[in-house]
Structures are given as structure tokens and as C-alpha cells.
Design an enzyme around this catalytic site. Structure first.
Site, mmCIF file in Angstrom:
data_model
loop_
_atom_site.group_PDB
_atom_site.id
_atom_site.type_symbol
_atom_site.label_atom_id
_atom_site.label_comp_id
_atom_site.label_asym_id
_atom_site.label_seq_id
_atom_site.Cartn_x
_atom_site.Cartn_y
_atom_site.Cartn_z
ATOM 1 N N LYS A 28 0.851 -1.200 0.000
ATOM 2 C CA LYS A 28 0.000 0.000 0.000
ATOM 3 C C LYS A 28 0.882 1.244 0.000
ATOM 4 C CE LYS A 28 -3.326 2.491 3.006
ATOM 5 N NZ LYS A 28 -4.229 2.408 4.179
ATOM 6 N N ASP A 41 -2.844 10.079 3.858
ATOM 7 C CA ASP A 41 -4.240 9.661 3.986
ATOM 8 C C ASP A 41 -5.007 10.646 4.865
ATOM 9 O OD1 ASP A 41 -6.639 8.338 4.169
ATOM 10 O OD2 ASP A 41 -5.878 6.676 5.412
ATOM 11 N N LYS A 55 -10.582 12.467 8.263
ATOM 12 C CA LYS A 55 -10.138 12.091 9.606
ATOM 13 C C LYS A 55 -10.155 13.302 10.519
ATOM 14 C CE LYS A 55 -6.856 8.505 8.111
ATOM 15 N NZ LYS A 55 -7.413 7.315 8.782
ATOM 16 N N ASP A 104 1.466 6.258 5.649
ATOM 17 C CA ASP A 104 0.505 5.302 5.083
ATOM 18 C C ASP A 104 1.021 4.609 3.817
ATOM 19 O OD1 ASP A 104 -1.896 4.071 5.716
ATOM 20 O OD2 ASP A 104 -3.110 5.403 4.463
ATOM 21 N N ASP A 129 -12.371 6.743 3.713
ATOM 22 C CA ASP A 129 -11.156 6.510 4.496
ATOM 23 C C ASP A 129 -10.719 5.034 4.444
ATOM 24 O OD1 ASP A 129 -9.028 7.157 6.069
ATOM 25 O OD2 ASP A 129 -10.162 7.361 7.938
ATOM 26 N N GLU A 161 -9.514 3.450 2.034
ATOM 27 C CA GLU A 161 -8.957 3.583 0.686
ATOM 28 C C GLU A 161 -7.882 2.544 0.391
ATOM 29 O OE1 GLU A 161 -7.793 5.071 3.231
ATOM 30 O OE2 GLU A 161 -5.635 4.835 2.983
ATOM 31 N N ARG A 195 -7.698 -0.681 0.916
ATOM 32 C CA ARG A 195 -8.202 -1.912 0.301
ATOM 33 C C ARG A 195 -8.573 -1.691 -1.162
ATOM 34 N NH1 ARG A 195 -12.568 -2.378 4.945
ATOM 35 N NH2 ARG A 195 -10.829 -1.356 6.005
#
Ligand code: BES
Ligand code: MN
Ligand code: ZN
Length: 495
Positions: free
Chosen positions: A263, A268, A275, A286, A345, A347, A349
């Protein structure tokens, strides 16, 4: 750090500091202190009687002008309980010695290599521990700790080093440098680590180590119909990049081809499902999964196992904007499966879904992904242990075995059909969240939907990617957790 073998008598070593470890209990209860000359050993007995030396793990006792030794200082590091001693503990002890000494102006040290375990094992854990401990996440400080690093590590052997000792040292350096490379990438703030900059780092690394690297930009990502990846990327001004790095040594068997998918969210914000601002700065990390895979393939390029490996890193920011994807949107992933977005959020996956599909298209026959996927994994396992998911069980077990050898804590969590109910959508094939309960499992299984029948292992490193506390053997900040395990796994496979 210059690393050399020595095999002259311990009493005659001229390093600034000689390092030995002692188990809990009287010095006589053992450890490498047993190899010290009698005069030094009696002094340690005295210190123990006076309550100044206990052997408790990571306790440091520094003795100036130690009797019977040419070395200017003797450092005794507590090794904890003898029954619990292993290579992982030795790695931490070497690290503890490094951090303790360099903070006191000592730049060269000699480590007495001793068992239990094979000589190669001892050498590998000490060299790794020393190099990992000599790292600080301080490149933006104008007064850097770097100026106080260790210049020289002598490894004191009982006999002249053989080829195996040399190989163990070499391997340890390669692995630790790869882990530190991953830490450097994770440490960078998002203004210095945009998707384009991450791609450039990958290209530089690939060039340096003779790997093939290909970077796809926005047009190519869209042309490949990676709508899930694109959905996350569309809200950002920074163009997404799909980074592919290949290691394919001539003569390696056609299969397996190991796909390492990481990833690569360089920041993020959560997107429209934004968030809260508290701790949002941590989301510069991230892309740790992507950084892990780049570190692993850097090490593999140098260790040269007979095995095909392809790293795939979907890199993008997750931003809110007038162009951003929105809750309720439905997209068609590259695989053809449709996804209803319930939370922008979730994101990670989505980018992994398309990256796994692409890795399969590139011919990968085994998929391993690493991702800072869920905060739920941190609730379950804290910052200590990486969550492992996947199928078939045999592959999960291979990863756990490699983790045990590499000295990284990993724990398997279930993947079970019954959880699929939780991320069903009323209007599409899947929803991108499965609710709070079992969040790490539903996140993992969503990703697994795109691995399908291909053997697949997922590492959720959201908790382990970063250490909020300084440890005696490790700086605060990026950990590079996962690199050693995967390098171990891949080298195990090629035997
Ligand atoms: N990158 C985060 C997960 C994360 C959290 C990593 C804390 C490191 C530290 C991920 O993209 C995320 O936001 N996950 C959500 C998923 C939820 C909306 C289903 C989470 O875990 O809260
Ligand atoms: Mn997120
Ligand atoms: Zn994320």
C-alpha cells in the site's frame, strides 16, 4: 559503520569499548562475560554484590579502565533470563550497546561473539542489531545525531573467520540496510514523498541494484481500468503512480513468481470521510507497506536467490476536493467486481484490490501484501505484533516461521467465510467497509477477494510501522517491521 572480524586474545583488544553481556543472576550465571579475563570477572562479582549489576535485560554498566584489559572501557549489557535468550534478544543487546555507547561519545566497539546458537547466527543478529540501532529519524534536525554514529564494530571470534562468518556478516548488512532504507522512506513527510517522489526513489534504488523498474502514470492507470485505484487518486492534485519493480535472475524457475504488493498512500486525509485532525500527521506513514516491499526487493537484488519476485506499489494521496470520490459512489474494479464506497477513508483496500489484480495479470502466482490497513489491528495487537491473514494455511505458516527466524513478532488472525456478510453491499458486489467489529479481519478479507484462488498472505502493519517510544536498541519513529521476515521467507523459498 566499518565491520571487521578479530580473533586476538580478548585482553589485548584496543577498541574504545569492549562489550560483553551477562545473564540475570550473579555474573557466574553466564553470558559472554565468561570470556573476560579473571581480574575483570572479579570486579563484576563485586559490582553484583553491591547491587550495581543485575543482568536484567538492557541494563548497562560501563567500567572505565577495566582491570586485565587493554580496551579503555568495558560495557556489560544485561541479557535477562538465560532460558529466554535467543538471536532476537542478542540483536536487541547489540543495539542497546550501540545506542548506549554512541550517546557517550564512543565511536568504536568490540563485541565478543558467543553462543548459544551457531556462529553465523550470532554474527548476523549482532550486525543487524548494531546497524538498526545506529539509525535515527533525524534528517530534518539541523544538529543531527548522525555525527555521533558508530564508526567501527569489531566482531571478536574465538578462531579466524571462515567463509560462513563472512557470508553472515554480508547478509546482515544487506538486510539491515534494506530495513533502514524502508525506514527512511516511511519517515519522509508527505511534501517530500509524493507519489512521484516515491516512484523516483524506487527507480533510483532499482538502478543502483540492477533491477527492472517501470512506473505507470494516470493515463496508463485509467487505461488499465483500475477504477478502484483511480477513485482514491482522483481527489488529489498529485498524479498517482503505479510502481513495478522486477527481480528475475536468469535460470530461476518459471514458478513461483512472488508478487509483493505494498500500500502506497503517501498521505491519507481520509478523503471526504475526513479524519479528525488529531494525529492526522501520522498518515504520512501510510505508504509503509509500499516502502516495505521496496526494501525487501532491494535486499533480494543483493542476496540473489533463484526466485522470481515482482513488487507492485500503487502510490497516491487520499485527499478531499471537488474531484474526490464520495460515499455512496459505486465503482468497477479492474477485476470486474463492483464496489460501493461507504467510507472514503477505507482507501487502502481499494488501491490494493487493483494492484493485486494487476500483479496476477503480470504473472504472479503467490501474492503477499503489506499495508497500514486498519486501526483495528492496533486495537487487537498494539504496536508490537503484525497481523497476518491469508490462504492456504501453509503459506501463512511459512510467513510465521520466517518471522520467528527473523525476530519479528507476527500473529495469525482468522479469515472465515462468515465474515463476508459484513461487507456485503445492497447495490454492488462488495462494500468497502465492514463496520467496527472485526475491522482488521473484514479489511483483510476484502483485499483477499481480489487474490481469489491465488495463494495470498496479507500483513497489516498499521500498528508496527512506527514506534512512539524510543527503545534501548531502537530509535523512536519508523521501524521497517516486516522487511526481515519477507527477506527470510523469500530466501527460504529458493532453497
Ligand atoms: N491508513 C488507515 C489505517 C491506519 C490507522 C494506519 C492508524 C496507521 C495508523 C486506513 O486507511 C484507514 O483509515 N482505515 C480505517 C478503515 C475504516 C474506515 C473502515 C480505520 O481503520 O479506521
Ligand atoms: Mn484511510
Ligand atoms: Zn490509509
Amino acid at each position: 559503520m566499518k565491520i571487521e572480524f578479530r580473533h586476538e586474545p580478548i585482553a589485548q583488544l584496543s577498541s574504545s569499548a569492549l562489550v560483553a553481556y551477562a545473564f540475570e543472576g550473579p555474573p557466574a550465571s553466564g553470558g559472554s562475560v565468561e570470556r573476560l579475563p579473571g581480574e575483570s570477572q572479579s570486579l563484576l562479582q563485586e559490582l553484583e554484590s553491591a547491587g550495581e549489576l543485575s543482568g536484567k535485560a538492557y541494563e548497562c554498566t560501563l567500567i572505565h579502565r577495566p582491570p586485565g584489559l587493554v580496551a579503555a572501557k568495558l560495557l556489560v549489557v544485561g541479557a535477562g533470563k538465560k532460558e529466554k535468550f535467543n538471536s532476537a534478544q542478542r540483536r536487541c543487546l547489540a543495539g542497546t550497546a550501540v545506542r548506549y555507547l554512541r550517546s557517550r561519545g564512543v565511536h568504536d566497539l568490540a563485541w565478543i561473539v558467543s553462543g548459544p546458537g551457531s556462529q553465523s547466527d550470532s554474527i548476523q543478529s549482532v550486525v543487524e542489531g548494531a546497524l538498526l540501532a545506529d539509525y535515527d529519524a533525524d534528517r530534518y534536525k539541523t544538529e543531527r545525531n548522525g555525527q555521533r554514529q558508530i564508526d567501527r564494530l569489531d566482531l571478536v571470534l574465538a578462531s579466524p573467520p571462515g567463509e560462513e562468518a563472512q557470508a553472515a556478516q554480508e547478509r546482515a548488512r544487506i538486510v539491515a540496510e534494506a530495513q533502514n532504507f524502508t525506514r527512511d522512506l516511511v519517515n519522509e513527510p508527505s511534501n517530500q514523498m509524493t507519489p512521484k517522489l516515491l516512484a523516483r526513489h524506487a527507480q533510483d534504488m532499482a538502478k543502483r541494484f540492477g533491477l527492472e523498474c517501470q512506473v505507470l502514470g494516470p493515463e496508463e492507470i485509467r487505461a488499465l481500468k483500475m477504477e478502484a485505484f483511480w477513485a482514491v487518486a482522483q481527489g488529489s492534485e498529485e498524479p498517482p503512480q503505479l510502481i513495478v519493480v522486477r527481480y528475475a535472475p536468469p535460470g530461476a524457475p518459471e514458478t513461483p513468481v512472488i508478487g509483493l504488493v505494498g500500500k502506497g498512500i503517501t498521505f491519507d486525509t481520509g478523503g471526504i470521510s475526513i479524519k479528525r485532525s488529531e494525529n492526522m500527521h501520522e498518515m504520512k506513514t501510510d505508504m509503509a507497506g509500499g516502502a516495505t516491499m521496496l526494501g525487501v526487493i532491494q535486499a533480494i537484488a543483493q542476496l540473489r536467490p533463484q526466485l522470481r519476485v515482482t513488487a507492485v506499489v500503487p502510490a497516491t494521496e487520499n485527499m478531499p476536493s471537488g474531484k474526490a470520490y464520495k460515499p455512496g459512489d459505486v465503482i468497477t474494479s479492474m477485476s470486474g467486481k463492483t464496489i460501493e464506497i461507504l467510507n472514503t477513508d477505507a482507501e487502502g483496500r481499494l488501491v490494493l484490490a487493483d494492484a493485486l489484480t494487476y500483479a496476477k495479470q503480470l504473472g504472479c502466482t503467490v501474492l503477499i501484501d503489506a499495508a497500514t490497513l486498519t486501526s483495528a489491528i492496533t486495537i487487537a495487537l498494539g504496536n508490537i505484533t503484525t497481523g497476518v491473514f491469508g490462504w492456504p494455511k501453509e503459506w501463512v505458516e511459512r510467513v510465521l516461521a520466517a518471522a520467528a527466524t527473523a525476530g519479528e513478532k507476527m500473529w495469525a488472525l482468522p479469515v472465515d467465510e462468515d465474515y463476508r456478510e459484513l461487507y456485503k453491499s445492497s447495490i454492488a458486489d462488495l462494500a468497502n467497509t465492514g463496520g467496527r467489529y472485526g475491522g482488521a479481519i473484514t479489511g483483510a478479507m476484502f483485499v483477499g477477494e481480489f487474490a481469489g484462488d491465488t495463494p495470498w498472505v496479507h500483513l497489516d502493519i498499521a500498528g508496527t510501522r512506527w514506534s512512539n517510544e524510543e527503545r534501548p536498541y531502537m530509535a523512536k519513529g519508523p521501524t521497517g517491521h516486516g522487511v526481515r521476515t519477507l527477506v527470510q521467507l523469500l530466501t527460504n523459498l529458493s532453497i
